[in-house]
Scaffold this active site. Structure first.
Site, PDB file in Angstrom:
ATOM      1  N   GLY A   1     -41.659 -23.708   3.741  1.00 13.79           N
ATOM      2  CA  GLY A   1     -42.999 -23.874   4.301  1.00 13.79           C
ATOM      3  C   GLY A   1     -43.238 -25.270   4.855  1.00 13.79           C
TER       4      GLY A   1
ATOM      5  N   GLU B   1     -41.869 -25.128   8.230  1.00 13.12           N
ATOM      6  CA  GLU B   1     -42.763 -24.254   9.013  1.00 13.12           C
ATOM      7  C   GLU B   1     -44.061 -24.979   9.373  1.00 13.12           C
ATOM      8  OE1 GLU B   1     -42.272 -21.260   5.921  1.00 13.12           O
ATOM      9  OE2 GLU B   1     -41.700 -19.822   7.464  1.00 13.12           O
TER      10      GLU B   1
ATOM     11  N   GLU C   1     -35.390 -20.198   1.955  1.00 11.73           N
ATOM     12  CA  GLU C   1     -36.038 -19.109   1.217  1.00 11.73           C
ATOM     13  C   GLU C   1     -35.048 -18.036   0.774  1.00 11.73           C
ATOM     14  OE1 GLU C   1     -37.126 -20.482   4.023  1.00 11.73           O
ATOM     15  OE2 GLU C   1     -39.315 -20.747   3.960  1.00 11.73           O
TER      16      GLU C   1
HETATM   17  N1  CAA Z   1     -42.220 -25.763  -5.217  1.00  5.34           N
HETATM   18  C1  CAA Z   1     -42.567 -26.271  -6.400  1.00  5.34           C
HETATM   19  N2  CAA Z   1     -42.028 -27.380  -6.944  1.00  5.34           N
HETATM   20  C2  CAA Z   1     -41.058 -27.990  -6.219  1.00  5.34           C
HETATM   21  C3  CAA Z   1     -40.642 -27.528  -4.977  1.00  5.34           C
HETATM   22  C4  CAA Z   1     -41.268 -26.361  -4.452  1.00  5.34           C
HETATM   23  N3  CAA Z   1     -40.967 -25.843  -3.256  1.00  5.34           N
HETATM   24  N4  CAA Z   1     -39.669 -28.327  -4.519  1.00  5.34           N
HETATM   25  C5  CAA Z   1     -39.501 -29.285  -5.442  1.00  5.34           C
HETATM   26  N5  CAA Z   1     -40.343 -29.083  -6.477  1.00  5.34           N
HETATM   27  C6  CAA Z   1     -40.479 -29.888  -7.697  1.00  5.34           C
HETATM   28  C7  CAA Z   1     -39.307 -29.644  -8.642  1.00  5.34           C
HETATM   29  O1  CAA Z   1     -39.522 -28.490  -9.413  1.00  5.34           O
HETATM   30  C8  CAA Z   1     -39.346 -30.915  -9.458  1.00  5.34           C
HETATM   31  O2  CAA Z   1     -40.359 -30.810 -10.434  1.00  5.34           O
HETATM   32  P1  CAA Z   1     -40.081 -31.319 -11.953  1.00  5.34           P
HETATM   33  O3  CAA Z   1     -39.849 -32.801 -11.810  1.00  5.34           O
HETATM   34  O4  CAA Z   1     -41.349 -30.992 -12.656  1.00  5.34           O
HETATM   35  O5  CAA Z   1     -38.870 -30.588 -12.427  1.00  5.34           O
HETATM   36  C9  CAA Z   1     -39.781 -31.984  -8.462  1.00  5.34           C
HETATM   37  O6  CAA Z   1     -40.402 -31.259  -7.384  1.00  5.34           O
HETATM   38  C10 CAA Z   1     -38.625 -32.756  -7.890  1.00  5.34           C
HETATM   39  O7  CAA Z   1     -37.661 -31.833  -7.383  1.00  5.34           O
HETATM   40  P2  CAA Z   1     -36.102 -31.897  -7.749  1.00  5.34           P
HETATM   41  O8  CAA Z   1     -35.915 -32.452  -9.130  1.00  5.34           O
HETATM   42  O9  CAA Z   1     -35.527 -30.529  -7.481  1.00  5.34           O
HETATM   43  O10 CAA Z   1     -35.618 -32.985  -6.674  1.00  5.34           O
HETATM   44  P3  CAA Z   1     -34.176 -33.104  -6.008  1.00  5.34           P
HETATM   45  O11 CAA Z   1     -34.206 -34.382  -5.251  1.00  5.34           O
HETATM   46  O12 CAA Z   1     -33.101 -32.912  -7.030  1.00  5.34           O
HETATM   47  O13 CAA Z   1     -34.072 -31.858  -4.980  1.00  5.34           O
HETATM   48  C11 CAA Z   1     -34.895 -30.391  -3.245  1.00  5.34           C
HETATM   49  C12 CAA Z   1     -34.938 -31.822  -3.867  1.00  5.34           C
HETATM   50  C13 CAA Z   1     -33.530 -30.152  -2.659  1.00  5.34           C
HETATM   51  C14 CAA Z   1     -35.946 -30.404  -2.146  1.00  5.34           C
HETATM   52  C15 CAA Z   1     -35.215 -29.350  -4.323  1.00  5.34           C
HETATM   53  O14 CAA Z   1     -36.389 -29.739  -5.019  1.00  5.34           O
HETATM   54  C16 CAA Z   1     -35.435 -27.966  -3.784  1.00  5.34           C
HETATM   55  O15 CAA Z   1     -34.492 -27.290  -3.449  1.00  5.34           O
HETATM   56  N6  CAA Z   1     -36.728 -27.529  -3.683  1.00  5.34           N
HETATM   57  C17 CAA Z   1     -37.056 -26.198  -3.265  1.00  5.34           C
HETATM   58  C18 CAA Z   1     -36.919 -26.030  -1.744  1.00  5.34           C
HETATM   59  C19 CAA Z   1     -37.256 -24.613  -1.346  1.00  5.34           C
HETATM   60  O16 CAA Z   1     -36.637 -23.675  -1.779  1.00  5.34           O
HETATM   61  N7  CAA Z   1     -38.273 -24.463  -0.472  1.00  5.34           N
HETATM   62  C20 CAA Z   1     -38.703 -23.180  -0.003  1.00  5.34           C
HETATM   63  C21 CAA Z   1     -39.834 -22.670  -0.841  1.00  5.34           C
HETATM   64  S1  CAA Z   1     -40.282 -21.008  -0.436  1.00  5.34           S
HETATM   65  C22 CAA Z   1     -41.281 -21.099   0.911  1.00  5.34           C
HETATM   66  O17 CAA Z   1     -41.537 -22.171   1.418  1.00  5.34           O
HETATM   67  C23 CAA Z   1     -41.854 -19.797   1.388  1.00  5.34           C
HETATM   68  C24 CAA Z   1     -42.441 -19.844   2.758  1.00  5.34           C
HETATM   69  O18 CAA Z   1     -41.753 -19.749   3.738  1.00  5.34           O
HETATM   70  C25 CAA Z   1     -43.872 -19.976   2.928  1.00  5.34           C
END
Ligand code: CAA
Length: 259
Positions: A110, A113, A133
């Site tokens: 998102g 996006e 995603e």
């Molecule tokens: N939602 C909620 N929390 C998130 C998040 C997300 N999308 N991305 C990161 N966070 C949180 C983590 O859970 C973490 O929280 P805690 O400290 O409480 O554990 C904090 O942010 C820091 O994240 P990381 O420890 O994972 O940090 P990193 O540097 O090791 O990794 C990252 C960074 C690669 C961005 C990794 O956080 C990640 O892969 N995040 C998810 C990305 C993702 O999948 N995005 C798509 C979401 S779905 C979507 O967006 C649907 C749509 O199209 C509308």
């Protein structure tokens, strides 16, 4: 107005700057944030003093996507009945003044996006874009499967959506997703420079240019060119057109009054 998930300020009384502000969650986009973002954008759009808006995040993350923790327990009935995404995320589409995304760090899911819903993206050299995603058992849900191929073509859009890999700022610029890359410490300076430049042009012409470029994605070429032609003709009714052309002819700087 006090916001919980964003901060808002103006630059030079002309540029509305919105900073996504959930740093601990890498600016994960929850409903509260998206509602506030929509409110802030609408307020700036309605403010005659504002000529351009900027959306930015933190150095580490523009936004790491929709809030996965919040989504994890949603059912089909929840998202369908609440019209998830459609209800709160798309206010930006109705904004008529330019909105620039200033992206540093992660712009994923998102977050990517949202950046693509802005009019153009200026990226810091540490920016990373992606639609991961697929790793969560879903697909992009805020326009990623539609806007990404329009920006970068089918091959790269498929690659990103199907593998979930990230794309560097350099790859994103080469592919046409971002308009320019700047050093991280120059991101806001460069973005505000572009925004202030836009503010000084005729606001009517700027809005017409935005509307006309956007029409390219909604219509065939002949209809799009006709739309452009009519707007171009209409701008000859503005005082700003007289000012802009008179200033050129008389070798002076134009001062637009947005009329
Ligand atoms: N939602 C909620 N929390 C998130 C998040 C997300 N999308 N991305 C990161 N966070 C949180 C983590 O859970 C973490 O929280 P805690 O400290 O409480 O554990 C904090 O942010 C820091 O994240 P990381 O420890 O994972 O940090 P990193 O540097 O090791 O990794 C990252 C960074 C690669 C961005 C990794 O956080 C990640 O892969 N995040 C998810 C990305 C993702 O999948 N995005 C798509 C979401 S779905 C979507 O967006 C649907 C749509 O199209 C509308």
């Amino acid at each position: 107005m006090a916001y919980e998930f964003i901060t808002v300020h103006t630059e030079a009384d002309k540029v509305g700057v919105i900073t996504l502000n959930r740093p601990k969650q890498l600016n994960a986009l929850n409903a509260g944030l998206m509602i506030e973002l929509g409110q802030a954008l609408k307020a700036f759009d309605a403010d005659h003093a504002i000529g351009c808006m900027v959306i930015t995040g933190s150095e580490k993350a523009f936004a790491a996507g929709a809030d996965i923790g919040a989504m994890a327990t949603y059912t089909f009935a929840d998202v369908y009945k609440d019209d998830y995404i459609t209800r709160d995320w798309e206010t930006i589409r109705s904004i008529r003044k330019p909105v620039i995304a200033a992206v540093s760090g992660f712009a994923l899911g998102g977050g990517c996006e949202l950046a693509m819903m802005c009019d153009f993206i200026i990226a810091a050299d540490n920016a990373k874009f992606g639609q991961p995603e697929i790793k969560l058992g879903v697909i992009p849900g805020a326009g990623g499967t539609q806007r990404l191929p329009r920006a970068v073509g089918k091959a790269k859009a498929m690659d990103l959506a199907l593998t979930g890999r990230m794309m560097s700022a350099t790859e994103a610029e080469q592919a046409g997703l971002v308009s320019r890359i700047v050093p991280l410490d120059k991101l806001m300076e460069e973005t505000l420079g572009a925004a202030l430049m836009i503010c000084d042009y005729s606001q009517i012409a700027v809005m017409a240019a935005k509307e006309s470029v956007n029409r390219a994605f909604e219509s065939g070429l002949a209809d799009g060119v006709m739309f452009e032609r009519r707007l171009f003709h209409a701008l000859f009714a503005t005082a700003d057109q007289k000012e802009g052309m008179d200033a050129f002819v008389n070798k002076r700087k134009a001062v637009f009054k947005h009329q």
